[in-house]
Design a protein around this motif. Sequence first.
Motif, mmCIF file in Angstrom:
data_model
loop_
_atom_site.group_PDB
_atom_site.id
_atom_site.type_symbol
_atom_site.label_atom_id
_atom_site.label_comp_id
_atom_site.label_asym_id
_atom_site.label_seq_id
_atom_site.Cartn_x
_atom_site.Cartn_y
_atom_site.Cartn_z
ATOM 1 N N PHE A 121 0.839 -1.203 0.000
ATOM 2 C CA PHE A 121 0.000 0.000 0.000
ATOM 3 C C PHE A 121 0.871 1.249 0.000
ATOM 4 O O PHE A 121 0.619 2.201 -0.752
ATOM 5 C CB PHE A 121 -0.922 -0.002 1.223
ATOM 6 N N ALA A 122 1.897 1.260 0.839
ATOM 7 C CA ALA A 122 2.779 2.422 0.913
ATOM 8 C C ALA A 122 3.487 2.662 -0.415
ATOM 9 O O ALA A 122 3.602 3.808 -0.876
ATOM 10 C CB ALA A 122 3.801 2.225 2.033
ATOM 11 N N ALA A 123 3.938 1.600 -1.067
ATOM 12 C CA ALA A 123 4.616 1.748 -2.355
ATOM 13 C C ALA A 123 3.645 2.253 -3.420
ATOM 14 O O ALA A 123 4.008 3.091 -4.259
ATOM 15 C CB ALA A 123 5.219 0.412 -2.774
ATOM 16 N N ASP A 124 2.422 1.756 -3.401
ATOM 17 C CA ASP A 124 1.419 2.169 -4.375
ATOM 18 C C ASP A 124 1.113 3.655 -4.241
ATOM 19 O O ASP A 124 1.104 4.400 -5.234
ATOM 20 C CB ASP A 124 0.146 1.342 -4.160
ATOM 21 N N ARG A 125 0.869 4.105 -3.034
ATOM 22 C CA ARG A 125 0.530 5.516 -2.828
ATOM 23 C C ARG A 125 1.736 6.427 -3.051
ATOM 24 O O ARG A 125 1.588 7.568 -3.505
ATOM 25 C CB ARG A 125 -0.042 5.734 -1.423
ATOM 26 N N SER A 126 2.919 5.934 -2.766
ATOM 27 C CA SER A 126 4.121 6.713 -3.043
ATOM 28 C C SER A 126 4.259 6.965 -4.538
ATOM 29 O O SER A 126 4.604 8.078 -4.970
ATOM 30 C CB SER A 126 5.351 5.984 -2.508
ATOM 31 N N ALA A 127 3.962 5.946 -5.344
ATOM 32 C CA ALA A 127 4.021 6.112 -6.798
ATOM 33 C C ALA A 127 2.986 7.125 -7.277
ATOM 34 O O ALA A 127 3.251 7.901 -8.202
ATOM 35 C CB ALA A 127 3.801 4.767 -7.480
ATOM 36 N N MET A 128 1.833 7.150 -6.643
ATOM 37 C CA MET A 128 0.787 8.100 -7.043
ATOM 38 C C MET A 128 1.135 9.529 -6.656
ATOM 39 O O MET A 128 0.625 10.477 -7.251
ATOM 40 C CB MET A 128 -0.556 7.705 -6.416
ATOM 41 N N ARG A 129 1.994 9.695 -5.661
ATOM 42 C CA ARG A 129 2.366 11.039 -5.188
ATOM 43 C C ARG A 129 3.630 11.565 -5.844
ATOM 44 O O ARG A 129 4.182 12.587 -5.396
ATOM 45 C CB ARG A 129 2.558 11.027 -3.666
ATOM 46 N N THR A 130 4.102 10.942 -6.899
ATOM 47 C CA THR A 130 5.337 11.370 -7.558
ATOM 48 C C THR A 130 5.281 12.864 -7.894
ATOM 49 O O THR A 130 4.341 13.335 -8.537
ATOM 50 C CB THR A 130 5.561 10.561 -8.846
ATOM 51 N N GLY A 131 6.296 13.609 -7.407
ATOM 52 C CA GLY A 131 6.361 15.034 -7.690
ATOM 53 C C GLY A 131 5.588 15.920 -6.746
ATOM 54 O O GLY A 131 5.699 17.151 -6.804
ATOM 55 N N MET A 132 4.776 15.321 -5.865
ATOM 56 C CA MET A 132 4.002 16.115 -4.917
ATOM 57 C C MET A 132 4.821 16.491 -3.693
ATOM 58 O O MET A 132 5.685 15.733 -3.257
ATOM 59 C CB MET A 132 2.762 15.334 -4.442
ATOM 60 N N VAL A 133 4.541 17.658 -3.140
ATOM 61 C CA VAL A 133 5.085 18.042 -1.840
ATOM 62 C C VAL A 133 4.023 17.708 -0.803
ATOM 63 O O VAL A 133 2.896 18.203 -0.873
ATOM 64 C CB VAL A 133 5.428 19.540 -1.798
ATOM 65 N N THR A 134 4.338 16.832 0.136
ATOM 66 C CA THR A 134 3.373 16.419 1.150
ATOM 67 C C THR A 134 3.805 16.916 2.524
ATOM 68 O O THR A 134 4.994 17.115 2.798
ATOM 69 C CB THR A 134 3.233 14.892 1.174
ATOM 70 N N LEU A 135 2.836 17.105 3.393
ATOM 71 C CA LEU A 135 3.101 17.588 4.738
ATOM 72 C C LEU A 135 3.711 16.491 5.607
ATOM 73 O O LEU A 135 3.303 15.335 5.546
ATOM 74 C CB LEU A 135 1.794 18.055 5.388
ATOM 75 N N ARG A 136 4.673 16.861 6.438
ATOM 76 C CA ARG A 136 5.163 15.943 7.444
ATOM 77 C C ARG A 136 4.073 15.746 8.501
ATOM 78 O O ARG A 136 3.206 16.617 8.677
ATOM 79 C CB ARG A 136 6.435 16.487 8.082
ATOM 80 N N PRO A 137 4.075 14.620 9.230
ATOM 81 C CA PRO A 137 2.988 14.351 10.172
ATOM 82 C C PRO A 137 2.727 15.472 11.175
ATOM 83 O O PRO A 137 1.576 15.812 11.451
ATOM 84 C CB PRO A 137 3.439 13.065 10.869
ATOM 85 N N GLY A 138 3.781 16.068 11.712
ATOM 86 C CA GLY A 138 3.574 17.141 12.686
ATOM 87 C C GLY A 138 2.903 18.356 12.071
ATOM 88 O O GLY A 138 1.991 18.954 12.657
ATOM 89 N N ASP A 139 3.335 18.734 10.884
ATOM 90 C CA ASP A 139 2.722 19.867 10.187
ATOM 91 C C ASP A 139 1.287 19.547 9.793
ATOM 92 O O ASP A 139 0.400 20.400 9.887
ATOM 93 C CB ASP A 139 3.539 20.220 8.936
#
Length: 311
Positions: A131-149
């Motif tokens: 699941f983590a690998a699948d969603r990582s591939a879908m987020r290619t090029g995206m800037v995502t928030l760190r958990p604390g932020d």
Amino acid sequence: MSDLILHHYPTSPFSEKVRLIMGHKQLAWQSVIIPRIMPKPDVLALTGGYRRTPFLQVGADIFCDTALICDVLEHHQPEPTLYPDRLKGMARALAQWADSTLFWAAMGYNLSPKGAAALFADQPLAHAQAFAADRSAMRTGMVTLRPGDATAAYRSYLRRLSSMVEDQPFLLGEMPCVADFAAYHPLWFSRVVNPVMADILDATPAVIEWMDRMAAIGYGEMGKLSATQAIEIAAAIEPAPLPEDIFQNDHGIALGSRVTVAAETFGQEPTEGILLAATRTRYTLERTDERAGKLHVHFPRVGYVLREVRA
């Protein structure tokens, strides 16, 4: 109009948005459960590349992205409306914020190390890794928030939603609109899908009461189909005729050109086909699949990129 067929899976937040809209409009619809992660051969037979969840099938017409699905369902059943008079622009703008900014803050919180551990606690490690690998591939090029932020932003957004429902039952008044359904589904994930993370809602009791009102709407009249049955339905029928006003030329790409359409950010897998329409609000591609036959695949213009395929 053919049956409404929603391709989704139970824990998909954007699917929950559409399922509740089906209930709000008291619609009858058919449910096709699809995989959470790739491979998705039955999905791609219908969409041609698009792999985000959910998508709506009406005969041989495939509608991608919940923003477009909302418009299709509104046309199919105008009352009760998703876009109240004098608040249409506000409702759409708030829904777009909820489906993007609020959603990604909520997911950053829900899938933090604590949240991810709880979500996959009863599953083999390989499932969580896939699941983590699948969603990582879908987020290619995206800037995502760190958990604390993400957590800090999510708390702030919950307070803003709370201020909207402290003195009225729904975000913009007495009846739910498209903004309510868009704002609800990321919070539903916290509360229902991954309840270990639901304590973040405790500081905003007005939001919890609003969520109870949303959940009470239900899903309408749901039947069940297999993916094979849905593909057979598409293959047995021609796509619906297009409206007369089908071309707003903002790209210099002529109708009849071979093109791709892909999401701007998350899930950028392209769908390729012949450009049949580029209206003010949507693109329509024609494509043919050996199992599903001739299809019209529709995308909203906002949030999607049209490119010509050059030899």
